[in-house]
Design a protein around this motif. Structure first.
Motif: not given
Length: 75
Positions: A22-43
């Motif tokens: 599941v797409f959402e499982s690739l993201f760690d909310g503990d990293l905050g907004a910058p971490g989510l953005v970087v993870s999305f860019l990685a995908v």
């Protein structure tokens, strides 16, 4: 750490068994907004490099990600 390459590697590890995740499982909310953005860019970069496949059965349905065929040998 906010390296797109490092997040790409981490995502490839999560997808290592070749099944849909599941797409959402690739993201760690503990990293905050910058971490989510970087993870999305990685995908997005993994899709661009054709290392992962992304699928969705219908509008508003869950999004799934898996290693692209032939990518498991490279992960």
């Amino acid at each position: 750490h906010l390296s797109v390459r490092e997040h790409m590697t981490a995502i490839l590890r999560k997808l290592g068994d070749g099944v849909f995740v599941v797409f959402e499982s690739l993201f760690d909310g503990d990293l905050g907004a910058p971490g989510l953005v970087v993870s999305f860019l990685a995908v997005l970069e993994l899709v661009k490099e054709r290392l992962v496949d992304v699928t969705q059965n219908e509008a508003f349905a869950p999004i799934y990600v898996k290693l692209a065929d032939g990518s498991r040998e490279n992960a």
